[in-house]
Design a protein around this motif. Structure first.
Motif, PDB file in Angstrom:
ATOM      1  N   GLN A  75       0.819  -1.204   0.000  1.00 35.65           N
ATOM      2  CA  GLN A  75       0.000   0.000   0.000  1.00 35.65           C
ATOM      3  C   GLN A  75       0.862   1.267   0.000  1.00 35.65           C
ATOM      4  O   GLN A  75       0.484   2.276  -0.583  1.00 35.65           O
ATOM      5  CB  GLN A  75      -0.935   0.011   1.215  1.00 35.65           C
ATOM      6  N   LYS A 232      -4.674  -0.940  -5.847  1.00 38.28           N
ATOM      7  CA  LYS A 232      -4.313  -1.205  -4.447  1.00 38.28           C
ATOM      8  C   LYS A 232      -5.543  -1.544  -3.613  1.00 38.28           C
ATOM      9  O   LYS A 232      -5.487  -2.396  -2.720  1.00 38.28           O
ATOM     10  CB  LYS A 232      -3.598   0.010  -3.855  1.00 38.28           C
ATOM     11  N   TYR A 235      -6.252  -5.177  -4.006  1.00 40.51           N
ATOM     12  CA  TYR A 235      -5.101  -6.066  -3.876  1.00 40.51           C
ATOM     13  C   TYR A 235      -5.474  -7.438  -3.310  1.00 40.51           C
ATOM     14  O   TYR A 235      -4.864  -8.453  -3.667  1.00 40.51           O
ATOM     15  CB  TYR A 235      -4.025  -5.426  -3.001  1.00 40.51           C
TER      16      TYR A 235
END
Length: 542
Positions: A75, A232, A235
């Motif tokens: 992240q 992200k 993810y």
């Protein structure tokens, strides 16, 4: 090599501070294993530290060619491109090393020269080039699968009066090639990435091609605003899909493209019009995107002819286009991503020298002499490949039980191992991505994470259960090699016309054997987990 001082003792030693070594250090520290990393370079990065030649880039998307073990790291780090270039990967690994405070346990500028197993002490003594000694029960060789470059052996190299450059040790400060006459020797993955970049700088570029390459045209682009943030946020799903994907790359990659080809219709049943339409619409990819190329050598040869037709649509000079057509089976070598490679040969300042037609006789003080004549050069760049998989450990004097020398074992028997994790006769020596593992045929980072985690769990199990040693059984090793060999036997991967670093055919004198596991990471992980759950079947615990 003089010994210097008393040896330093640790629970485990890790060789190398690239992707594998950094994660091995972090994982072992988390398990309470006192660990020291020995790194020959002056910084972290491994292959991505030294291969900084112009155009160096990964062929897997950045969000998957990265560690998955830490959500904080994935992240926090900001990728800028879909497929990262060398400087960005090097910066990423430095970020990880700082974020996890890894440098305090890494000895830089420390090249391992010898490793000797002491059966009575159940420990390894590791000796460096400067005579330092380290002792530990366990050694984790995270020395890389493409970390030992092949130095070319061409008469007269030392007498060249211009600048000689090697892609595997490109000057950190860079090289200004503007206005210079440059020769590049080699057109493998490195050469294909390097050549378009050099062509834009050099006054003239001569490409000395030993073996023409198949390439996969690729678009690499910066992330659009908000695109990386969205990835992200997803993810969890991306990593889950990655874990279940055979090559460990669920999104677009050179490997996933090859896998997708298996589901395509066969070339041998396609009409001529269907073949030509594929080339018209998809270029060289259209020539290769058929389902029977991996198992049918005749279909593969048909694809090569079609590929030649596709290249001829790009490269204007017919003689150059014909010389750029590969003669080995498609897929028997690692796929290469291509950003304007063939278009480069339409430039007025680029000349292809086909070494099949005019071999190199010697390097002269002023350039390169082939069977057809002399080429005057200011700079020669050698992009001549690697001694893959086994090269790094073969260059260290590794002596196991009863003094057995690892390089002799591999020279005699081929690059054998059990699971790619251990070699019989070398107790407590773990190899990350050794021969017989998925490494070379998959996303390297996804494969190495599985290896490091398995090794860490194994060492923790041994320590918790009072075992001092673990050693692969010769019978289990033989069965594993038989299994991995059987997987590729019906494919073009082992065709006799293929000399690839996959099978060691690019290294003179190296015993040929396909060195990867092609059953996919999920199946490999299942087998490794099953072996561990059974008390490490196939290994002897002492």
């Amino acid at each position: 090599m003089a010994q210097s001082g008393a040896p330093r003792r640790y629970d485990a030693l890790v060789i190398g501070a690239g992707f594998s070594g950094l994660y091995a250090l972090h994982r072992l520290r988390e398990l309470g294993v006192r660990t020291r990393v020995l790194e020959m370079a002056d910084a972290v990065g491994g292959t991505w530290l030294v291969n900084r030649y112009p155009g160096a880039r990964c062929d897997i998307e950045s969000i998957e060619y990265s560690y998955s073990f830490s959500d904080e790291i994935q992240q926090e780090w900001v990728w800028t491109e879909t497929m990262p270039a060398q400087p960005e990967i090097e910066a990423y690994l430095n970020f990880v090393a700082d974020r996890l405070d890894l440098r305090r346990d890494i000895a830089f500028n420390t090249e391992v020269a010898a490793m000797t197993y002491d059966d009575a002490a159940a420990a390894w003594t590791v000796t460096t080039r400067t005579g330092e000694r380290f002792i530990a029960p366990f050694v984790v060789a995270a020395s890389g699968i493409l970390s030992v470059p092949l130095e070319p052996d061409i008469a007269g190299m030392g007498g060249f009066e211009g600048t000689s450059l090697y892609t595997s040790r490109w000057p950190k400060s860079g090289v200004d090639l503007t206005g210079r006459r440059v020769g590049v020797v080699g057109t493998g993955s490195t050469g294909v990435q390097l050549i378009p970049v050099v062509a834009r700088e050099a006054a003239h570029l001569h490409v000395f091609q030993r073996s023409a390459a198949y390439t996969l045209p690729w678009q690499v682009r910066p992330f659009a605003p908000g695109e990386l943030d969205a990835l992200k946020a997803d993810y969890g799903n991306i990593r889950a899909a990655q874990r279940e994907h055979p090559v460990g790359a669920a999104r677009l990659s050179a490997f996933s493209v090859l896998l997708d080809m298996l589901a395509r219709p066969p070339l041998k049943s396609a009409s001529r019009e269907e073949q030509l339409r594929a080339v018209r619409e998809h270029g060289v990819m259209g020539a290769l995107n058929w389902g029977d190329l991996f198992f049918d050598i005749d279909a593969n040869r048909m694809a090569a002819q079609l590929y030649g037709e596709a290249v001829a649509r790009i490269v204007r000079d017919p003689r150059t286009a014909a010389a750029l057509v590969p003669t080995h089976p498609f897929a028997c070598k690692r796929p290469i991503i291509d950003q304007g490679y063939y278009e480069t040969f339409n430039r007025d300042n680029v000349t292809l020298v086909d070494l099949r037609a005019e071999p190199i006789n010697a390097v002269t003080p002023t350039g390169i002499r082939t069977a057809a004549g002399d080429y005057d050069l200011d700079v020669i760049v050698y992009a001549t490949g690697f001694d893959a998989m086994t090269g790094a450990l073969s260059r260290i004097d590794v002596r196991g039980r009863d003094g057995a020398l690892l390089r002799d074992v591999w020279a005699r028997e081929g690059p054998v191992s059990y699971l790619g994790l251990q070699v019989a006769g070398f107790p407590n020596l773990f190899t990350v991505q050794g021969p017989g593992s998925p490494s070379a045929a998959t996303n390297f980072v996804a494969a190495l994470e599985q290896h490091v985690e398995w090794i860490g769990d194994c060492i923790a199990y041994l320590r918790a259960n009072g075992h001092s040693t673990i050693e692969a059984l010769p019978t289990a090793q033989a069965e594993w090699i038989e299994h991995t060999t059987a997987l590729v036997a019906p494919t073009v991967l082992v065709h006799p016309t293929c000399s690839s670093w996959y099978n060691g055919g690019n290294v003179p004198g190296k015993k040929r054997m396909y060195m990867g596991y092609t059953g996919g990471i999920p199946e490999y992980r299942r087998r490794c987990d099953e072996i561990a759950a059974a008390g490490y079947s196939g290994f002897e615990l002492g």
